[in-house]
Write a protein that holds these residues in place. Structure first.
Motif, mmCIF file in Angstrom:
data_model
loop_
_atom_site.group_PDB
_atom_site.id
_atom_site.type_symbol
_atom_site.label_atom_id
_atom_site.label_comp_id
_atom_site.label_asym_id
_atom_site.label_seq_id
_atom_site.Cartn_x
_atom_site.Cartn_y
_atom_site.Cartn_z
ATOM 1 N N ASP B 30 0.838 -1.183 0.000
ATOM 2 C CA ASP B 30 0.000 0.000 0.000
ATOM 3 C C ASP B 30 0.888 1.252 0.000
ATOM 4 O O ASP B 30 1.395 1.665 1.034
ATOM 5 N N HIS B 31 1.079 1.830 -1.161
ATOM 6 C CA HIS B 31 1.857 3.070 -1.304
ATOM 7 C C HIS B 31 3.186 3.025 -0.572
ATOM 8 O O HIS B 31 3.420 3.769 0.373
ATOM 9 N N VAL B 32 4.054 2.155 -1.032
ATOM 10 C CA VAL B 32 5.359 2.003 -0.391
ATOM 11 C C VAL B 32 6.399 2.834 -1.141
ATOM 12 O O VAL B 32 6.463 2.816 -2.362
ATOM 13 N N ASP B 33 7.201 3.570 -0.388
ATOM 14 C CA ASP B 33 8.342 4.288 -0.959
ATOM 15 C C ASP B 33 9.604 3.743 -0.327
ATOM 16 O O ASP B 33 9.730 3.761 0.904
ATOM 17 N N ILE B 34 10.508 3.231 -1.142
ATOM 18 C CA ILE B 34 11.817 2.862 -0.589
ATOM 19 C C ILE B 34 12.890 3.335 -1.558
ATOM 20 O O ILE B 34 12.640 3.554 -2.737
ATOM 21 N N ASP B 35 14.086 3.466 -1.038
ATOM 22 C CA ASP B 35 15.215 3.888 -1.865
ATOM 23 C C ASP B 35 16.447 3.193 -1.309
ATOM 24 O O ASP B 35 16.822 3.424 -0.162
ATOM 25 N N VAL B 36 17.034 2.310 -2.090
ATOM 26 C CA VAL B 36 18.153 1.516 -1.600
ATOM 27 C C VAL B 36 19.426 1.931 -2.322
ATOM 28 O O VAL B 36 19.464 1.955 -3.550
ATOM 29 N N LYS B 37 20.447 2.269 -1.539
ATOM 30 C CA LYS B 37 21.742 2.647 -2.113
ATOM 31 C C LYS B 37 22.508 1.393 -2.519
ATOM 32 O O LYS B 37 22.447 0.375 -1.830
ATOM 33 N N ALA B 38 23.249 1.473 -3.610
ATOM 34 C CA ALA B 38 24.055 0.330 -4.047
ATOM 35 C C ALA B 38 25.094 -0.004 -2.983
ATOM 36 O O ALA B 38 25.705 0.886 -2.398
ATOM 37 N N GLU B 67 -0.226 -0.099 -9.032
ATOM 38 C CA GLU B 67 -0.090 1.360 -9.155
ATOM 39 C C GLU B 67 1.319 1.717 -8.738
ATOM 40 O O GLU B 67 1.991 0.944 -8.068
ATOM 41 N N GLY B 68 1.746 2.912 -9.094
ATOM 42 C CA GLY B 68 3.073 3.349 -8.697
ATOM 43 C C GLY B 68 4.153 2.726 -9.557
ATOM 44 O O GLY B 68 3.877 1.970 -10.488
ATOM 45 N N THR B 69 5.397 3.028 -9.241
ATOM 46 C CA THR B 69 6.497 2.550 -10.073
ATOM 47 C C THR B 69 7.608 1.996 -9.201
ATOM 48 O O THR B 69 7.828 2.442 -8.077
#
Lengths: 267, 287
Positions: B30-38, B67-69
């Motif tokens: 449900d509307h997840v935002d994550i950002d993973v650094k290499a 939905e979302g990317t």
């Protein structure tokens, strides 16, 4: 008890036969079977026997391993022998009891039929004893490649075979676990007549099938995650390639087949 | 943008009846935002049904966002043209070790991925050897996987993914079916890969102890990311973790309880050594 089952009873040894390309061995088995059912007369019989003894000697597999397979077909052998013995028409009547007659031709046919069946089992078991299941599926895939022209999914079939081989021990173990779990709840797999015992298999088979499907689903996903998209564009880690001895083996095979056919025509 | 980035990612499992009418919709993510650094070691924590496994399947393009990317290595997972590239960039290890080993010999299984990618024969052999060595399974190369223990099988599965030389590897509860020894083996192998080869690791788990050494932690509940931060900052919020039906490591819990009953200990103690140090300091101060 279930764990004792072995499929593709490979016998590890370092012999010429073991080192042959699986495609050669598949071809050899085919030629051997053809010659087995086409030879006639004593010369042909001696030829086939000599060939079989040579192969067994070369394979370095103890003879007792090959005889093991015979036990399974004793009944089949007896039935064929009896049919041949009593139902072959001929002039040389040896014995007549009621409507059954035993003729000279019948005796000959029965003996040859027995020999053929025994040779068939012993000969083909040389192949399974000297080839690992993996080599066998690889060889099968390569040899059947021409069938792709008529849209036979050769790669898929070979892949299914090797996956089946991988999962046989896992599913056997699982059957064992389910069996014990059901027995702990009072299921009885051993007593009763045939129908009762067949019915008692239901609580065993249903969970087994469900779990097999779940495994298949998981495995398909794992294969996809590892970039599997079918046979196209795949390379092989252990590609099959013919060696000098493989060509020699082919030569020997062709010579053998020609000899058997000649023996049939000339004699 | 990091190697994996999700923006407002939604996944719905839609159940349809026989006529194709929608029966029920279950929102797993449900509307997840994550950002993973290499190069990071990321842990995703969550209770059963929190959507963490669904998230893992998205990273490998096994599922498509509703939905979302989601971008993996800069590529959108929604585009079917990218699927193959994404699977090469992000390898995946599943929960059940038995259901992901394909071949009947260990080395052939490790070679399966490179074979699929069309790697030339000699290179497959060097890759197989190297990745088996990196998980410490080289001496089992010609064994049958059926004869190995759970931990060993899982290490073979990891080697199978490593042989594809991915930039990132996603492990979906790799230790859930293993005994404590097997768990330790697998985790050690994963940490080593992260440290020595610089592979980005995304470890999905519900065991708190496995999260302690991660660089960054996401906590998921009911499809949403409810907490994120370093392990220390996550575990200092014991009460909040409990709200999301998660336990904390025993040592952290002990430190937390000690603090609650009046001892002056810092928040978010993760290891036995740290607690010991804190207690010793306290003892010396009191004389």
């Amino acid at each position: 008890m279930l764990r004792d089952i072995t499929i593709g009873q490979y016998y590890p040894a370092k012999s010429v036969i073991h080192q042959l390309d699986p495609r050669v061995k598949l071809m050899a088995t085919l030629i051997y079977i053809i010659s087995l059912f086409s030879f006639q007369g004593i010369v042909g019989f001696l030829l086939v026997t000599a060939f079989l003894i040579l192969i067994i000697r070369l394979s370095k597999v103890p003879f007792s391993y090959m005889v093991k397979g015979l036990r399974a077909i004793v009944i089949l052998m007896l039935i064929t022998a009896l049919f041949n013995l009593f139902l072959t028409p001929g002039e040389d009547v040896l014995l007549q009891i009621w409507k059954l007659t035993i003729t000279m031709e019948g005796v000959k046919n029965a003996v040859f039929m027995m020999v053929r069946l025994v040779y068939l089992i012993v000969g083909t078991s040389v192949m399974t004893l000297t080839t690992t299941p993996n080599q066998l599926t690889d060889g099968l895939e390569k040899s059947l490649m021409p069938l792709r022209k008529i849209h036979v999914p050769v790669h898929a079939i070979a892949m299914m075979m090797s996956i089946a081989l991988r999962f046989i021990p896992i599913l056997i173990e699982e059957t064992d676990i389910i069996m014990k779990a059901q027995m702990a709840r009072g299921a009885d797999f051993e007593n009763g007549n045939l129908i009762k015992r067949a019915k008692s298999m239901v609580p065993l088979l249903v969970p087994l099938f469900i779990s097999a499907f779940r495994r298949a689903d998981d495995l398909a996903m794992a294969m996809e995650a590892r970039c599997y998209v079918g046979g196209e564009g795949r390379t092989r880690m252990k590609p099959l390639s013919y060696d000098k001895r493989d060509y020699t083996a082919y030569l020997v095979l062709v010579m053998f087949l020609v000899l058997v056919i000649l023996a049939r025509i000339i004699l | 943008m990091g190697i994996i980035k999700a923006s407002k990612l939604v996944h719905e499992y839609i159940r349809r009846d026989e006529e194709g009418n929608v029966e029920s919709i279950q929102t797993a993510i449900d509307h997840v935002d994550i950002d993973v650094k290499a190069g990071d070691f990321i842990a995703v924590l969550g209770h059963n049904g929190s959507g963490k496994s669904t998230l893992a399947k998205h990273i490998n393009a096994l599922l498509e966002p509703s939905e979302g990317t989601l971008w993996v290595d800069g590529k959108d997972t929604k585009d079917p043209k990218n699927t193959y590239e994404i699977r090469r960039a992000a390898g995946m290890v599943f929960q059940n070790p038995d259901n992901q080993i394909i071949a009947t010999v260990v080395e052939e299984d490790v070679g399966f991925g490179p074979e699929n990618m069309g790697v030339p024969c000699e290179e497959i052999w060097t890759r197989v050897e190297e990745s088996l060595k990196s998980v410490g399974m080289l001496k089992y190369r010609s064994h049958s996987p059926n004869k190995l223990s759970g931990g060993q099988k899982q290490r073979v599965a990891i080697a199978g993914v490593m042989a594809m030389e991915p930039k990132c590897i996603v492990l979906d509860e790799p230790t859930a079916m293993l005994d404590p020894n097997g768990r330790k083996e697998v985790l050690r192998a994963v940490h080593e890969l992260n440290r020595k080869k610089g592979v980005t690791v995304i470890l999905i788990t519900h065991y708190m102890e496995e999260v302690v050494d991660a660089d960054y932690v996401y906590v998921m509940d009911k499809g949403q990311v409810v907490m994120q931060g370093t392990p220390r900052s996550i575990f200092s919020q014991v009460e909040k973790l409990k709200e999301h039906r998660l336990d904390v490591p025993q040592i952290t819990l002990l430190a937390h309880e000690l603090k609650k009953s009046g001892l002056a200990i810092a928040d978010g103690i993760l290891t036995r050594e740290e607690l010991l140090e804190a207690l010793e300091k306290l003892y010396h101060r009191k004389g």
